[in-house]
Design a protein around this motif. Structure first.
Motif, PDB file in Angstrom:
ATOM      1  N   ASP A  11     -35.330   7.420 -54.429  1.00 37.33           N
ATOM      2  CA  ASP A  11     -34.681   8.058 -55.568  1.00 37.33           C
ATOM      3  C   ASP A  11     -33.393   8.750 -55.076  1.00 37.33           C
ATOM      4  OD1 ASP A  11     -34.511   9.368 -58.215  1.00 37.33           O
ATOM      5  OD2 ASP A  11     -34.824  11.166 -56.996  1.00 37.33           O
ATOM      6  N   PRO A  12     -32.229   8.394 -55.655  1.00 42.95           N
ATOM      7  CA  PRO A  12     -30.960   8.917 -55.128  1.00 42.95           C
ATOM      8  C   PRO A  12     -30.878  10.436 -55.118  1.00 42.95           C
ATOM      9  CG  PRO A  12     -30.563   7.141 -56.698  1.00 42.95           C
ATOM     10  CD  PRO A  12     -32.027   7.432 -56.746  1.00 42.95           C
ATOM     11  N   GLU A  13     -31.445  11.082 -56.136  1.00 44.01           N
ATOM     12  CA  GLU A  13     -31.358  12.555 -56.159  1.00 44.01           C
ATOM     13  C   GLU A  13     -32.183  13.173 -55.040  1.00 44.01           C
ATOM     14  OE1 GLU A  13     -32.062  14.837 -59.776  1.00 44.01           O
ATOM     15  OE2 GLU A  13     -30.801  13.340 -60.785  1.00 44.01           O
ATOM     16  N   ALA A  14     -33.373  12.633 -54.853  1.00 45.85           N
ATOM     17  CA  ALA A  14     -34.234  13.151 -53.782  1.00 45.85           C
ATOM     18  C   ALA A  14     -33.577  12.882 -52.429  1.00 45.85           C
ATOM     19  CB  ALA A  14     -35.614  12.506 -53.861  1.00 45.85           C
ATOM     20  N   GLN A  15     -32.914  11.721 -52.314  1.00 45.14           N
ATOM     21  CA  GLN A  15     -32.221  11.416 -51.050  1.00 45.14           C
ATOM     22  C   GLN A  15     -31.108  12.425 -50.794  1.00 45.14           C
ATOM     23  OE1 GLN A  15     -31.329   7.185 -51.667  1.00 45.14           O
ATOM     24  NE2 GLN A  15     -32.393   6.780 -49.734  1.00 45.14           N
ATOM     25  N   GLN A  16     -30.343  12.751 -51.832  1.00 42.26           N
ATOM     26  CA  GLN A  16     -29.259  13.715 -51.637  1.00 42.26           C
ATOM     27  C   GLN A  16     -29.815  15.065 -51.212  1.00 42.26           C
ATOM     28  OE1 GLN A  16     -26.223  12.876 -51.124  1.00 42.26           O
ATOM     29  NE2 GLN A  16     -26.942  10.832 -51.627  1.00 42.26           N
ATOM     30  N   PHE A  17     -30.957  15.438 -51.762  1.00 47.98           N
ATOM     31  CA  PHE A  17     -31.594  16.698 -51.377  1.00 47.98           C
ATOM     32  C   PHE A  17     -31.990  16.655 -49.896  1.00 47.98           C
ATOM     33  CE2 PHE A  17     -35.344  19.543 -51.183  1.00 47.98           C
ATOM     34  CZ  PHE A  17     -34.747  20.719 -51.597  1.00 47.98           C
ATOM     35  N   LEU A  18     -32.596  15.521 -49.511  1.00 44.28           N
ATOM     36  CA  LEU A  18     -33.011  15.336 -48.107  1.00 44.28           C
ATOM     37  C   LEU A  18     -31.803  15.410 -47.169  1.00 44.28           C
ATOM     38  CD1 LEU A  18     -35.016  14.380 -45.858  1.00 44.28           C
ATOM     39  CD2 LEU A  18     -34.558  12.030 -46.612  1.00 44.28           C
ATOM     40  N   TYR A  19     -30.742  14.667 -47.511  1.00 45.29           N
ATOM     41  CA  TYR A  19     -29.571  14.618 -46.626  1.00 45.29           C
ATOM     42  C   TYR A  19     -28.904  15.996 -46.561  1.00 45.29           C
ATOM     43  CZ  TYR A  19     -30.179   9.569 -47.378  1.00 45.29           C
ATOM     44  OH  TYR A  19     -30.700   8.308 -47.483  1.00 45.29           O
ATOM     45  N   GLY A  20     -28.875  16.689 -47.702  1.00 50.65           N
ATOM     46  CA  GLY A  20     -28.276  18.030 -47.745  1.00 50.65           C
ATOM     47  C   GLY A  20     -29.015  18.977 -46.805  1.00 50.65           C
ATOM     48  N   LYS A  21     -30.340  18.922 -46.839  1.00 47.94           N
ATOM     49  CA  LYS A  21     -31.143  19.813 -45.981  1.00 47.94           C
ATOM     50  C   LYS A  21     -30.909  19.478 -44.504  1.00 47.94           C
ATOM     51  CE  LYS A  21     -33.063  22.382 -48.980  1.00 47.94           C
ATOM     52  NZ  LYS A  21     -32.729  23.794 -49.035  1.00 47.94           N
ATOM     53  N   ALA A  22     -30.880  18.168 -44.201  1.00 47.03           N
ATOM     54  CA  ALA A  22     -30.678  17.738 -42.811  1.00 47.03           C
ATOM     55  C   ALA A  22     -29.288  18.146 -42.336  1.00 47.03           C
ATOM     56  CB  ALA A  22     -30.872  16.223 -42.698  1.00 47.03           C
ATOM     57  N   LEU A  53     -23.252  10.798 -40.943  1.00 49.31           N
ATOM     58  CA  LEU A  53     -22.928  12.202 -40.653  1.00 49.31           C
ATOM     59  C   LEU A  53     -23.448  13.109 -41.755  1.00 49.31           C
ATOM     60  CD1 LEU A  53     -19.227  11.837 -39.400  1.00 49.31           C
ATOM     61  CD2 LEU A  53     -21.272  12.229 -38.004  1.00 49.31           C
ATOM     62  N   LYS A  54     -23.284  12.637 -43.006  1.00 48.62           N
ATOM     63  CA  LYS A  54     -23.740  13.471 -44.126  1.00 48.62           C
ATOM     64  C   LYS A  54     -25.263  13.571 -44.166  1.00 48.62           C
ATOM     65  CE  LYS A  54     -19.858  12.676 -47.236  1.00 48.62           C
ATOM     66  NZ  LYS A  54     -19.427  11.915 -48.401  1.00 48.62           N
ATOM     67  N   ALA A  55     -25.941  12.633 -43.507  1.00 47.03           N
ATOM     68  CA  ALA A  55     -27.417  12.659 -43.485  1.00 47.03           C
ATOM     69  C   ALA A  55     -27.952  13.402 -42.261  1.00 47.03           C
ATOM     70  CB  ALA A  55     -27.957  11.229 -43.527  1.00 47.03           C
ATOM     71  N   GLY A  56     -27.052  13.972 -41.433  1.00 49.67           N
ATOM     72  CA  GLY A  56     -27.556  14.793 -40.332  1.00 49.67           C
ATOM     73  C   GLY A  56     -27.096  14.380 -38.942  1.00 49.67           C
ATOM     74  N   ALA A  57     -26.373  13.254 -38.813  1.00 52.92           N
ATOM     75  CA  ALA A  57     -25.869  12.857 -37.490  1.00 52.92           C
ATOM     76  C   ALA A  57     -24.662  13.728 -37.120  1.00 52.92           C
ATOM     77  CB  ALA A  57     -25.496  11.378 -37.491  1.00 52.92           C
ATOM     78  N   ASN A  58     -24.330  13.782 -35.818  1.00 52.12           N
ATOM     79  CA  ASN A  58     -23.189  14.621 -35.420  1.00 52.12           C
ATOM     80  C   ASN A  58     -22.303  14.003 -34.334  1.00 52.12           C
ATOM     81  OD1 ASN A  58     -25.309  14.990 -33.543  1.00 52.12           O
ATOM     82  ND2 ASN A  58     -24.509  16.955 -32.895  1.00 52.12           N
ATOM     83  N   VAL A  59     -22.527  12.713 -34.041  1.00 54.18           N
ATOM     84  CA  VAL A  59     -21.737  12.056 -32.993  1.00 54.18           C
ATOM     85  C   VAL A  59     -21.278  10.691 -33.508  1.00 54.18           C
ATOM     86  CG1 VAL A  59     -21.924  10.958 -30.719  1.00 54.18           C
ATOM     87  CG2 VAL A  59     -23.012  13.168 -31.100  1.00 54.18           C
ATOM     88  N   VAL A  60     -20.032  10.323 -33.175  1.00 50.73           N
ATOM     89  CA  VAL A  60     -19.539   8.981 -33.509  1.00 50.73           C
ATOM     90  C   VAL A  60     -18.933   8.375 -32.240  1.00 50.73           C
ATOM     91  CG1 VAL A  60     -17.860   7.666 -34.894  1.00 50.73           C
ATOM     92  CG2 VAL A  60     -19.111   9.543 -35.948  1.00 50.73           C
ATOM     93  N   MET A  61     -19.109   7.077 -32.083  1.00 47.45           N
ATOM     94  CA  MET A  61     -18.640   6.417 -30.859  1.00 47.45           C
ATOM     95  C   MET A  61     -17.588   5.343 -31.167  1.00 47.45           C
ATOM     96  SD  MET A  61     -22.432   6.249 -29.157  1.00 47.45           S
ATOM     97  CE  MET A  61     -22.141   4.745 -28.334  1.00 47.45           C
ATOM     98  N   PRO A  62     -16.335   5.738 -31.324  1.00 48.34           N
ATOM     99  CA  PRO A  62     -15.303   4.733 -31.591  1.00 48.34           C
ATOM    100  C   PRO A  62     -15.126   3.784 -30.401  1.00 48.34           C
ATOM    101  CG  PRO A  62     -14.328   6.919 -31.286  1.00 48.34           C
ATOM    102  CD  PRO A  62     -15.810   7.106 -31.281  1.00 48.34           C
TER     103      PRO A  62
END
Ligand code: SAH
Ligand code: SF4
Length: 369
Positions: A31-42, A298-307
């Motif tokens: 469910d997109p709303e529940a996912q946004q809640f999850l990603y926001g918390k993470a 990143l919005k779901a909780g990651a913090n590193v990117v490897m270009p």
């Protein structure tokens, strides 16, 4: 039902332990709303524990020769359709030095798995030259597969301080269905212990969406990350590579891309809620499923990117999976675009910083570097 999901997510965000079946429920949210809640918390938790910065690591794909035959991977030994390449020592070092020019702060040297002495010595020499020429400023992560402990020790002494070795799956049976004879689950686990003993910040991870894999398996994978006390997690969706044996088991892959991305994002968020202060990469495999896949990570909780910094003429040789992005992408141009898109996603890029794992220092009770 929905209230139940929201309260599970809230409990997890508050640091409560959930039952395995509850984690499964959270992993399977669609469910997109529940996912946004999850990603926001993470994402909030990540900002609270690791800051709002995104650390960049320049990826250098050193060689696509591989002695292994993982059934999912495009550069497996038996794939004869791949032109093989290996960067010269000075090319590895020059490419890594670009990271300093781009202010990335650290590099990852990655390759197919090789245990020949020439390769091992070359990596050691490349690491020590990168450290020397950058006056110790560039942090070096390695991702060169399973090795003897003495090799990991030598590479650590040369100046590498983080290592990525995904367990791929922590389920022994699933592991053997993905790896033919000659691969050993026990050895892979042993290598993770060696790496810790040598003093590396330890990175591991899995692919999700593998044939025969279930959400329950992934909950156990996350237990595995916790038990081995990983400092960094590199996870991503499994992606089909047409020349590999596993491709035949995923005939509907194209139609499943959106669902696969959605599951991979849920997995990032759940790992953030479970492992709290570890580094989590928003991987290129996410980018392969959607143009803004890494930003979504990143919005779901990651913090590193490897270009990717690999010289363009070698990129088409390092296709672990089909439709890998960036094959013709100019590193200098993509650097600006990436920075902009990260900022648009609400984060800031941290320049000239190794972007070490907060967890590594917290667990050792050391002051953060
Ligand atoms: N040879 C080293 C490092 C290079 S492979 C090793 O195996 O550890 C790096 C990662 O690429 C692997 O850990 C695997 O998880 C990932 N990979 C390989 N094939 C893939 C595929 N088809 N889809 C998604 N990820 C893949
Ligand atoms: Fe080789 Fe790594 Fe690919 Fe396995 S995943 S075939 S070890 S490059």
């Amino acid at each position: 039902m929905n209230d139940h999901i929201y309260s599970l997510i809230q409990l997890a965000a508050d640091g409560q332990k959930l039952q395995a079946e509850d984690w499964e429920t959270v992993l399977n949210i669609s469910d997109p709303e529940a996912q946004q809640f999850l990603y926001g918390k993470a994402s909030d938790l990540r900002v609270q524990l690791c800051g709002a910065n995104v650390a960049l690591r320049g990826l250098v794909e050193v060689s696509n020769y591989c002695t292994k035959n993982c059934l999912y991977c495009g550069i497996r030994k038996d794939n004869c359709n791949v032109p093989r390449f290996e960067l010269e020592l000075n090319e590895i070092v020059d490419t890594a030095m670009l990271a300093q020019e781009y202010r990335y702060g650290s590099v990852v040297l990655q390759s197919g798995e090789r245990t020949d002495v020439r390769f091992i010595d070359k990596i050691a020499e490349a690491v020590s030259r990168i450290k020397k020429y950058s006056n110790g400023k560039i942090g070096v992560t390695l991702s060169c597969g399973e090795q003897e402990k003495s090799v990991y020790q030598d590479w650590f002494s040369a100046g590498a301080h983080r290592y990525l070795l995904r367990i791929e799956t922590s389920d022994r049976k699933l592991y053997s269905s993905l790896h033919p004879a000659g691969h050993s689950f026990d050895n892979r686990v042993q290598c993770l212990h060696y790496l810790k003993e040598c003093g590396y910040q330890l990175g591991t991870g899995i692919m999700c969406g593998l044939p025969r894999q279930t959400a329950a398996d992934i909950v156990k994978d996350i237990d595995f990350f916790e038990n081995i006390d990983a400092d960094m997690i590199g996870m991503g969706p499994y992606l089909v590579q047409h020349d590999t044996p596993l491709a035949a088991l995923c005939p509907d892959f194209e139609q499943e891309k959106a669902a696969r991305l959605s599951f991979a994002l849920n997995m990032i968020a759940v790992v953030r809620l479970r492992l709290r202060d570890v580094n989590i990469a928003a991987t290129t495999a996410l980018h392969a499923l959607a143009p803004d896949g890494r930003e979504q990570g990143l919005k779901a909780g990651a913090n590193v990117v490897m270009p990717n910094l690999t010289p363009l003429r070698f990129r088409s040789g390092y296709l672990l999976y089909d439709d890998k992005p960036g094959v013709n992408e100019n590193a200098a141009a993509s650097r600006n675009a990436l920075r902009e898109s990260i900022e648009k996603a609400g984060f800031s890029v941290i320049d000239d910083d190794w972007g070490d794992s907060v967890h590594f220092f917290t667990k050792a009770k050391l002051p953060h570097a």
